[in-house]
Design a protein around this motif. Structure first.
Motif, PDB file in Angstrom:
ATOM      1  N   LEU A 159     -13.407   2.772   9.368  1.00 26.26           N
ATOM      2  CA  LEU A 159     -14.094   1.666   9.340  1.00 26.26           C
ATOM      3  C   LEU A 159     -13.989   1.503   8.252  1.00 26.26           C
ATOM      4  CD1 LEU A 159     -17.062   2.834  11.166  1.00 26.26           C
ATOM      5  CD2 LEU A 159     -15.029   1.368  12.643  1.00 26.26           C
ATOM      6  N   MET A 160     -13.556   1.960   6.696  1.00 26.59           N
ATOM      7  CA  MET A 160     -13.194   1.053   5.737  1.00 26.59           C
ATOM      8  C   MET A 160     -11.760   0.896   5.561  1.00 26.59           C
ATOM      9  SD  MET A 160     -14.148   3.906   3.262  1.00 26.59           S
ATOM     10  CE  MET A 160     -16.236   4.863   3.486  1.00 26.59           C
ATOM     11  N   GLN A 161     -11.936  -0.473   4.795  1.00 26.87           N
ATOM     12  CA  GLN A 161     -11.007  -1.839   4.684  1.00 26.87           C
ATOM     13  C   GLN A 161      -9.571  -0.921   3.613  1.00 26.87           C
ATOM     14  OE1 GLN A 161     -10.483  -4.727   1.552  1.00 26.87           O
ATOM     15  NE2 GLN A 161     -10.504  -5.818   3.236  1.00 26.87           N
ATOM     16  N   GLY A 162      -8.165  -0.765   4.483  1.00 26.32           N
ATOM     17  CA  GLY A 162      -7.295  -0.347   4.021  1.00 26.32           C
ATOM     18  C   GLY A 162      -6.130  -0.137   4.480  1.00 26.32           C
ATOM     19  N   THR A 163      -4.361   0.658   4.472  1.00 29.05           N
ATOM     20  CA  THR A 163      -3.300   0.828   5.534  1.00 29.05           C
ATOM     21  C   THR A 163      -2.885   1.763   5.487  1.00 29.05           C
ATOM     22  OG1 THR A 163      -1.875  -0.018   3.485  1.00 29.05           O
ATOM     23  CG2 THR A 163      -3.060  -1.594   4.890  1.00 29.05           C
ATOM     24  N   GLY A 164      -3.758   2.537   4.517  1.00 20.40           N
ATOM     25  CA  GLY A 164      -2.570   4.105   5.599  1.00 20.40           C
ATOM     26  C   GLY A 164      -1.622   4.285   4.298  1.00 20.40           C
ATOM     27  N   ILE A 165      -0.823   3.376   3.665  1.00 22.75           N
ATOM     28  CA  ILE A 165       0.679   3.279   3.042  1.00 22.75           C
ATOM     29  C   ILE A 165      -0.213   3.618   1.861  1.00 22.75           C
ATOM     30  CG2 ILE A 165       2.083   1.967   2.456  1.00 22.75           C
ATOM     31  CD1 ILE A 165       0.873  -0.294   4.509  1.00 22.75           C
ATOM     32  N   GLY A 166      -0.861   3.338   1.237  1.00 19.65           N
ATOM     33  CA  GLY A 166      -0.548   3.752  -0.122  1.00 19.65           C
ATOM     34  C   GLY A 166      -0.617   5.012  -1.256  1.00 19.65           C
ATOM     35  N   LEU A 167      -1.077   6.440  -0.665  1.00 19.21           N
ATOM     36  CA  LEU A 167      -0.392   7.507  -0.423  1.00 19.21           C
ATOM     37  C   LEU A 167       0.777   8.172  -0.334  1.00 19.21           C
ATOM     38  CD1 LEU A 167      -3.729   9.455  -0.081  1.00 19.21           C
ATOM     39  CD2 LEU A 167      -2.967   9.141  -2.400  1.00 19.21           C
ATOM     40  N   ASN A 168       0.991   7.002   0.893  1.00 17.86           N
ATOM     41  CA  ASN A 168       2.194   7.700   1.321  1.00 17.86           C
ATOM     42  C   ASN A 168       3.851   7.066   0.281  1.00 17.86           C
ATOM     43  OD1 ASN A 168       5.304   6.010   3.021  1.00 17.86           O
ATOM     44  ND2 ASN A 168       4.474   8.541   3.753  1.00 17.86           N
ATOM     45  N   ILE A 169       3.928   5.707  -0.238  1.00 19.25           N
ATOM     46  CA  ILE A 169       3.852   5.796  -1.068  1.00 19.25           C
ATOM     47  C   ILE A 169       4.109   6.213  -2.455  1.00 19.25           C
ATOM     48  CG2 ILE A 169       4.816   3.534  -1.862  1.00 19.25           C
ATOM     49  CD1 ILE A 169       3.693   2.156  -0.387  1.00 19.25           C
ATOM     50  N   VAL A 170       2.901   6.345  -3.034  1.00 18.44           N
ATOM     51  CA  VAL A 170       3.359   7.511  -4.041  1.00 18.44           C
ATOM     52  C   VAL A 170       3.845   8.431  -4.046  1.00 18.44           C
ATOM     53  CG1 VAL A 170       1.026   8.418  -5.950  1.00 18.44           C
ATOM     54  CG2 VAL A 170       0.817   5.965  -5.309  1.00 18.44           C
ATOM     55  N   LYS A 171       3.881   9.017  -3.202  1.00 19.53           N
ATOM     56  CA  LYS A 171       4.074  10.302  -3.205  1.00 19.53           C
ATOM     57  C   LYS A 171       5.626  10.265  -2.752  1.00 19.53           C
ATOM     58  CE  LYS A 171       4.887  14.473   0.232  1.00 19.53           C
ATOM     59  NZ  LYS A 171       5.685  14.446   0.577  1.00 19.53           N
ATOM     60  N   ASP A 172       6.034   9.339  -2.163  1.00 18.28           N
ATOM     61  CA  ASP A 172       7.437   9.270  -2.041  1.00 18.28           C
ATOM     62  C   ASP A 172       8.110   8.480  -3.055  1.00 18.28           C
ATOM     63  OD1 ASP A 172       7.837   9.600   0.452  1.00 18.28           O
ATOM     64  OD2 ASP A 172       7.860   7.910   1.115  1.00 18.28           O
ATOM     65  N   HIS A 173       7.005   8.088  -4.664  1.00 16.68           N
ATOM     66  CA  HIS A 173       8.260   7.181  -6.057  1.00 16.68           C
ATOM     67  C   HIS A 173       8.260   8.734  -6.336  1.00 16.68           C
ATOM     68  CE1 HIS A 173       8.372   3.303  -5.387  1.00 16.68           C
ATOM     69  NE2 HIS A 173       7.574   2.773  -5.046  1.00 16.68           N
ATOM     70  N   LEU A 174       6.928   9.061  -6.852  1.00 15.27           N
ATOM     71  CA  LEU A 174       6.311  10.997  -7.300  1.00 15.27           C
ATOM     72  C   LEU A 174       8.036  12.244  -7.472  1.00 15.27           C
ATOM     73  CD1 LEU A 174       3.124  11.572  -7.476  1.00 15.27           C
ATOM     74  CD2 LEU A 174       4.787  10.048  -9.687  1.00 15.27           C
ATOM     75  N   GLU A 175       8.734  12.415  -6.438  1.00 12.48           N
ATOM     76  CA  GLU A 175       9.337  13.011  -5.659  1.00 12.48           C
ATOM     77  C   GLU A 175      11.171  12.485  -5.806  1.00 12.48           C
ATOM     78  OE1 GLU A 175       8.991  13.880  -1.106  1.00 12.48           O
ATOM     79  OE2 GLU A 175       7.151  14.925  -1.622  1.00 12.48           O
ATOM     80  N   ASN A 176      10.650  11.133  -6.221  1.00 17.30           N
ATOM     81  CA  ASN A 176      11.885  10.320  -6.117  1.00 17.30           C
ATOM     82  C   ASN A 176      12.569  11.212  -8.133  1.00 17.30           C
ATOM     83  OD1 ASN A 176      12.967   9.224  -3.799  1.00 17.30           O
ATOM     84  ND2 ASN A 176      12.170   7.508  -4.154  1.00 17.30           N
TER      85      ASN A 176
END
Length: 501
Positions: A457-474
């Motif tokens: 019920l909170m505002q958000g897309t569920g994308i942020g952590l996924n993007i952060v994880k991909d960048h950090l692994e790169n």
């Protein structure tokens, strides 16, 4: 020769079903009965006074004279060939197998030999077929057993049985099928073959396990039928070793099971993807609709505040519009980041920078969205810490974690930031006292578009952590977390101090 008794002699000769050929001591044919003329293909009287060689294949002529003289000298009754195959020659030149017995006699002072000749073409044919079948029986790679219907004792076995089972023929002849079938009792075996005994079927097929002399076992397919050996009732069993077939079937079953599991996994992944698409569309609809509605409402209200003294109300709605537009801009940037990550189009820009510089900027922006009573604890002793990394990615990662800590924590709570560094690695640790992540959702928290159950019920897309994880692994880094629902979460970022170019 027999002029005075010819009629009687001819009657006697013609009454004999075998061919009769009478020759003198000079190998001249003096008499042949009708059966003999027909056998050799000559007309009546055509063989009289002809040399005996006319009835003998040419390749036997050389030795025949010596054999004939020896027989005349010995003057004893005997069979021709002495165990060898002998042949006769017909008028048309064809040869055929014969059986002949020689009978010497003396008449009016002259020596004669009467030869009884039997055409054994059919017998030889049957013998060849019998020998051929016997050879097939003996040399078959499959096991073949013949055993007594009453006692079940083996009567005969072939070489395939000897080779496959490991017993000699002599050993097997003192055994029964039960001795090589470890899983059968006599009662069970006789019940298995009962349908053959009552004549309801001609042959039965079933599978069993055979045991070799060495004790090893192997699966077999048994083809069993009842037969006669003279007056004796017997069974004939043809045994096929189906080890390879069973092995193939097992491999096939395993392959089918594996493919089934793979299909289930693929279907589950497809379902998960469809669910993600549904969630994504729902999320996009909600996340865009809410700020757009706010922008529309504020725009409409702005037109009503035209007086100078209403400037504060105008500024309030202008701020609302600005915030909503900025939020939409963040969402669009997240979507663009996802696309670039998927296509591998990210070009990282590495530089040396102070960690405090990035953190100060992140906290400055975060202070604008702090809830009442919320406070961020600034880490100590970080002024001398620096990194050779992509500065924007580090800022993105810290911003995401600190903004989430603010969003998912209530008023009057503290957000702790800890930063440590050794010779190789820098560790960022962000801890909040917020709603935490339910245990069942933790495995999916880095999944794209995933929202924990308590955050739907909170505002958000569920994308942020996924993007952060991909960048950090790169960047050869990683992100981990610990969380307890209703108590809070701690997210930890580890990055190499120096990026690998």
């Amino acid at each position: 020769m027999f002029d005075q008794d010819r009629d009687i002699f001819n009657i006697l000769l013609d009454s004999i079903s075998e061919g009769v050929v009478v020759v003198d001591e000079h190998q001249k044919i003096v008499e042949v009965n009708k059966a003999g003329e027909i056998m050799f293909g000559y007309d009546e009287g055509e063989l009289s006074n002809q040399p005996l060689n006319i009835l003998i294949p040419k390749n036997y002529h050389a030795n025949h004279g010596a054999h004939f003289k020896g027989f005349v000298k010995e003057h004893k009754q005997r069979s021709m060939g002495h165990g060898r195959d002998i042949y006769g020659a017909k008028k048309d030149g064809s040869i055929f197998p014969i059986e002949a017995s020689l009978n010497p006699f003396n008449f009016h002072g002259h020596n004669f030999i009467m030869t009884l000749v039997i055409d054994i073409t059919e017998r030889k044919k049957l013998e060849q077929e019998k020998n051929h079948l016997a050879k097939i029986f003996l040399e078959s790679l499959n096991e073949i057993y013949v055993f007594d219907a009453k006692t079940l004792k083996f009567i005969n076995v072939n070489q395939g049985a000897e080779k496959n089972i490991g017993y000699s023929v002599e050993e097997l002849k003192s055994m029964t099928p039960l001795d090589i079938k470890p899983n059968y009792t006599e009662t069970r075996f006789r019940k298995e073959i009962e349908t053959l005994n009552n004549g309801s079927v001609e042959k039965i097929e079933f599978e069993a396990v055979h045991q070799r002399k060495c004790g090893s076992t192997y699966p077999v397919s048994i083809h069993l039928q009842r037969s006669k050996l003279g007056n004796r009732d017997v069974y004939v069993a043809i045994i096929l070793d189906i080890t390879e077939q069973k092995s193939y079937t097992e491999r096939l079953e395993k392959t089918v099971a594996l493919r089934t599991d793979e299909l289930k996994t693929a279907l589950a992944a497809e379902k998960e993807l469809n669910d993600l698409k549904t969630k994504f569309l729902s999320m996009v609809s909600h996340e865009f609709k809410t700020p757009l509605s706010g922008i529309l409402t504020s725009t409409m209200l702005l037109s009503k505040y035209k007086l100078t003294e209403q400037q504060d109300k105008r500024e309030k709605h202008i701020m609302t519009i600005t915030d909503k537009v900025q939020y939409l801009n963040v969402i669009l940037n997240d979507f663009l980041s996802v696309e670039k990550l998927e296509k591998g189009k990210i070009n990282y820009k590495f530089s040396n920078f102070k960690i405090s510089k990035v953190l100060n900027e992140v906290i400055y922006n975060a202070n604008m969205i702090l809830k009442d009573g919320q406070h961020i604890n600034y880490p100590e002793n970080i002024d001398d810490l620096s990194l050779f990394q992509d500065e924007k990615i580090v800022e993105l990662a810290l911003s995401n974690l600190i903004y989430n800590a603010i969003k998912y924590s209530s008023e009057n709570t503290i957000i702790d930031i800890e930063i440590s560094q050794n010779n190789d690695t820098t560790v960022f640790k962000i801890t909040d006292n917020g709603i935490g992540i339910p245990q069942k959702d933790q495995k999916n928290i880095f999944g794209r578009y995933f929202r924990a159950e308590n955050a739907l019920l909170m505002q958000g897309t569920g994308i942020g952590l996924n993007i952060v994880k991909d960048h950090l692994e790169n960047l050869n880094g990683n992100i981990t977390f610990t969380s307890i629902e209703h108590k809070g979460s701690t997210f930890i970022i580890e990055l190499p101090n120096k990026a690998q170019l």
